[in-house]
Design an enzyme around this catalytic site. Structure first.
Site, PDB file in Angstrom:
ATOM      1  N   GLU A 439       0.742  -1.164  -0.007  1.00 40.71           N
ATOM      2  CA  GLU A 439       0.396   0.348  -0.102  1.00 40.71           C
ATOM      3  C   GLU A 439       0.908   1.896  -0.038  1.00 40.71           C
ATOM      4  OE1 GLU A 439      -2.692  -0.210   2.802  1.00 40.71           O
ATOM      5  OE2 GLU A 439      -3.770  -1.546   1.888  1.00 40.71           O
ATOM      6  N   GLU A 514      -4.788  -8.466   0.817  1.00 37.04           N
ATOM      7  CA  GLU A 514      -4.733  -8.164   1.771  1.00 37.04           C
ATOM      8  C   GLU A 514      -6.991  -7.750   1.883  1.00 37.04           C
ATOM      9  OE1 GLU A 514      -4.483  -4.061   4.245  1.00 37.04           O
ATOM     10  OE2 GLU A 514      -2.149  -5.210   3.948  1.00 37.04           O
TER      11      GLU A 514
END
Length: 940
Positions: A439, A514
């Site tokens: 991320e 995720e």
């Protein structure tokens, strides 16, 4: 996109921790755990005086070699410091504050608390005279963070990362045949992540001894290729020479089964590397009919590497590995040993209730066993390299792993950290993928992210050719990193169109790195924002996030997706989303911070496991809600489920694949029962029953413990008079223990501000206003009153060539309290000979075991200002440049902690205990007001 076909096999083998058997005479290698008996004290982030005047000396530790000062000096007096064992996390010991870091769980440590952001550790060790000629090293598995290490006053180096293992050669600095001092200064003022990271030496420390010619640190790399029914093992070994020997050595490589049986060996002579140089030596060995490592049968082998010089073994190095194949297919997902395996993974940070990040090895196994118990087969290290013990547990228990580096970048800091992680971990069969980022919103969608990924991906391949590379991406799946990364890591299906990305890049395999990110409080079934409670029913948490059920359905029904990693397996400290203070832990976990299951666990068990599952929620204790509708859910992999209330059927429903069942039930006390059917036959039943009032405390060893474990996780609960668990109990339980020590307590309550650990408080008080006066007589027992004149600042302008026969010194120290339970000790630092110490006019005798230690009885002390007097004959300078001690010592005040205690949360709490080494029996007792006490006896 630079398409990459992965329809090939990645072959590989693996390493646990290389270790040695020091008791055997044939090996010169020793790896000695030195976790016991360290001294610890807080320093200060910017107040030099409170940091023990470190780095204030004329030369200090950087100006001249060997001049470590303050606590870094070998002669520093640390007797008043706290004594403890490693691993140690000082952050978890602190209280909570709204002013503290949100991401680190509001613990009062770090940059906003300068008095709790610097920690000093010291340890004395003896190294034998017979070790001369060996290479002696200090090996640290991880220190959080920015650690400076000193040995006998010599500065060894700085390690900024809180997650890297590191090692220092101390051979040249050793006092052979005598005492040696290890000092570590830890600066945890800066956070590396946005999650709880702890503080201190939270992983193991070792003293390593080797022959000058030895296998280098992390110096083996084992790969395999399976051909028909055999495996060709390639064992690459890096041999280092830190000595002057020139000539031939013999390298013997042997493969052993788990039982210790030898199944292959090879020997060859080679030239010794030059001084401080290395060579790479490669052997080929064959294993016939190998036992493959997989999730159900994690078969392991050992490679024993021996170096011989003139026929004598001079090094013995063991590498644990497994034989298996992995493959990602852009159309069909992930394959292990040629079999399709859907990844059923979880993301996890490294802290646990009551313990913080300083997890005992046994707790690593406990947590992996808990995840295996819900049907999980994969673990993502979020977002940093893990402890070696976690990977060892995954190897031994059969858990696939994504190993992840901490920072993305292309310079030496980033790539060196990545290299160290891969070289340390690349022999673990559990690891099937490297992750080089997560991320990175600033760079994910642009050319910078693409460039960095290309470099890190290529760099990874140069160190380990057997595994692919991934990055977790969450800001859209269109360009930048997503277009070049080998295995696409999708973080949350709501952040982009996964199907569209796959259709554009059909040669790129993908998985959900995720997914989920739901909110749930264990044992709570109605959301109450005022109390910071999130209902445990699996619901869509936010518009761009999906429930656990929605996430699994999406990935399970798409063969081209290898699987997913749910955010998260366990709750963790910090990120108390969707709330803030006073919530101090996350709400994302399938289990809470203790490992107690939330109801989502049973959804996953239904569709991740192979055994029949039936679970109904909620509990059935709803006093005051009689006649009101309660949502009743069933998680099951049965064909049908029938629900009964007090033996009356409320209907049979058919279970949809990857789904759950719901009923609206008007609450009536009694028994709620579900019956599961397969092929029309009853196979399971599950009951939720209205209990009576709690009466008894029940203590039980959690099933996740390993047999004969030295560290034991105990479940605490209450039962009614019939022995039924009471799911709404919230009593405060007080604990006592004989034959061991308590490591931590927890209960899974995200808003609990109770202490995690109950330790004695140690306060160090300086002697202030220190003055002196000359005495005409050398008699140390003469009486001097404070009312006399001619006092001056102690040691100021002292003429050491013309000193008085004796001096009297006076000073002050302030006691905040003078409790009878306190222990007050003066650790005298010698400022003169034949010293006589008095406090408030009362003469104090020295301790029998240490004549420079004085115990102050609270009867001679008073709250507030106390006066101390020292009469002593002066010390003489032997050399003009001698630096004389002018510090009279430190007052240590120990305030005993209150008893260990914890409130139950929705029926449960947890206590973690450690058995003493020399005890055959451990007895844990628990008591609470209005309940019958509980007791648990553990035999050694």
């Amino acid at each position: 996109m630079k398409s990459i076909s992965l329809n090939r096999f990645f072959f590989f083998l693996v390493f646990s921790i290389p270790f040695c058997i020091s008791a055997q005479k044939h090996t010169e290698r020793e790896l000695i755990l030195i976790d016991k008996d360290w001294r610890f004290s807080f320093g200060h982030l910017y107040d030099t005086q409170k940091d023990f005047n470190h780095a204030t000396g004329y030369f200090s530790y950087l100006a001249k070699t060997g001049y470590g000062d303050g606590p870094a000096a070998p002669a520093f007096d640390d007797r008043a410091w706290r004594k403890l064992d490693l691993p140690h996390d000082w952050a978890v010991e602190q209280s909570f504050s709204e002013k503290a870091s949100f991401s680190h769980g509001f613990k009062t440590a770090g940059k906003n608390f300068p008095e709790k952001s610097i920690g000093w550790y010291r340890k004395k060790i003896n190294i034998q005279e017979t070790d001369k000629g060996r290479i002696i090293s200090l090996k640290f598995d991880g220190v959080f963070r920015n650690s400076k290490v000193f040995f006998n006053g010599h500065y060894l180096g700085t390690e900024e990362s809180g997650y890297n293992g590191f090692e220092y050669d101390i051979t040249a600095y050793v006092n052979y045949g005598g005492e040696n001092t290890i000092v570590v200064r830890v600066d945890a003022s800066m956070e590396e992540g946005w999650f709880y990271e702890g503080a201190g030496i939270y992983r193991h420390v070792y003293l390593k001894k080797t022959n000058p010619i030895h296998v280098a640190e992390n110096g083996t790399y084992v790969t395999t290729e399976i051909k028909e029914n055999n495996a060709e093992v390639t064992a690459d070994v890096t041999i280092e020479n830190k000595g002057s020997y020139k000539g031939m050595i013999e390298v013997v490589q042997t493969i052993l089964e788990a039982s210790g049986k030898q199944i292959a060996t090879i020997s060859e002579n080679t030239t010794t590397p030059d001084f401080y140089k290395t060579i790479h030596y490669t052997s080929k060995l064959q294993v016939n009919d190998p036992l493959l490592w997989d999730i159900e049968n994690p078969n392991l082998y050992r490679l024993v590497t021996e170096i011989k010089q003139d026929g004598k073994i001079i090094d013995h190095y063991e590498t644990t590995f497994g034989i298996r194949t992995i493959k990602f297919d852009a159309e069909k997902g992930f394959f292990l040993n040629g079999k399709s395996v859907k990844l059923k993974g979880t993301n996890n940070h490294q802290d646990h209730a009551g313990i913080g990040t300083a997890l005992p090895d046994e707790l690593q196994y406990f947590r992996i066993k808990k995840l295996k118990g819900i049907g999980s087969n994969a673990y993502r290290c979020s977002h940093h390299p893990p402890t070696p013990e976690l990977l060892k547990a995954c190897d031994e228990l059969g858990m696939l792993v994504i190993d992840e580096t901490r920072l993305m970048g292309i310079n030496d800091y980033h790539l060196n950290n990545l290299k160290r992680m891969i070289e340390r971990d690349r022999n673990h069969p559990s690891i099937f993928c490297w992750s080089v980022g997560n991320e990175e919103w600033k760079i994910e969608g642009g050319i910078v992210g693409e460039r960095i990924t290309n470099v890190m991906q290529g760099f990874t391949k140069s160190i380990d050719t057997t595994r692919p590379v991934t990055v977790g991406i969450s800001s859209g799946f269109k360009s930048g990193i997503s277009s070049v990364v080998e295995i696409m890591g999708y973080n949350y299906l709501g952040n982009g169109d996964i199907d569209a990305h796959r259709n554009e890049f059909k040669q790129q395999p993908g998985m959900g790195t995720e997914e989920g990110s739901t909110f749930a409080t264990r044992g709570i079934y109605f959301t109450d924002d005022a109390k910071h409670y999130q209902s445990a029913y699996d619901k869509k948490p936010r518009p761009t996030f999906y429930s656990i059920e929605e996430g699994w359905k999406f990935y399970a029904t798409r063969p081209y997706l290898a699987g997913l990693f749910i955010w998260t397996g366990f709750d963790y400290r910090g990120e108390p989303t969707p709330y803030g203070w006073p919530s101090v832990t996350s709400y994302f976990g399938m289990m809470d911070v203790c490992g107690f299951p939330k109801d989502n666990v049973f959804y996953l068990k239904s569709w991740w496991g192979n055994e029949p599952v039936l679970h109904i929620m909620p509990h059935w204790n709803w006093s005051g809600m009689e006649g009101k509708e309660i949502d009743v859910w069933a998680y099951s992999n049965c064909d049908e489920v029938e629900l009964f209330l007090n033996k009356k059927s409320l209907g049979k429903k058919k279970m949809e694949q990857y789904g759950h069942l719901e009923w609206k039930v008007k609450y009536t006390p009694g028994t709620l029962e579900a019956i599961g059917y397969k092929n029309g036959k009853k196979v399971l039943s599950e009951i939720q029953k209205t209990t009576e009032n709690p009466e008894n405390i029940k203590l039980s060893v959690d099933k996740g413990n390993r047999t004969n474990s030295n560290v034991v996780v105990v479940t605490v609960e209450t039962t009614d008079k019939k022995g039924a668990h009471v799911p709404t109990a919230n009593h405060e339980i007080t604990f006592s223990l004989k034959g061991g020590k308590i490591l931590g307590v927890g209960n899974g309550n995200p808003t609990s501000l109770e202490k995690d650990q109950f330790i004695d408080n140690i306060e160090l008080l300086p002697i202030t206003d220190f003055e002196e006066k000359k005495l005409a007589s050398a008699d140390s027992n003469q009486k001097v009153t404070d009312s006399e004149d001619n006092w001056q600042e102690a040691f100021k302008d002292r003429d050491y060539k013309n000193q008085a026969p004796a001096y009297v010194y006076r000073g002050k120290f302030d006691l905040k309290s003078n409790l009878k339970t306190n222990t007050v000790t003066f650790f005298y630092k010698k400022i003169g000979a034949n010293a006589v110490i008095s406090v408030n006019g009362n003469k104090i005798a020295p301790s029998t075991e240490d004549d420079q230690k004085y115990a102050f009885n609270t009867s001679v002390l008073k709250q507030g200002t106390n006066a101390i007097q020292i009469i002593a004959q002066p010390l003489q300078k032997l050399k003009e440049w001698d630096v004389m001690n002018t510090d009279p010592g430190i007052i240590q005040v120990i305030t005993p902690s209150e008893p260990w205690k914890r409130k139950l949360f929705n029926g449960y709490a947890q206590i973690i205990i450690q058995k003493e080494d020399n005890t055959n029996e451990v007895v844990l007792s628990a008591a609470a007001k209005g309940l019958n006490a509980g007791s648990l006896t553990l035999k050694k």
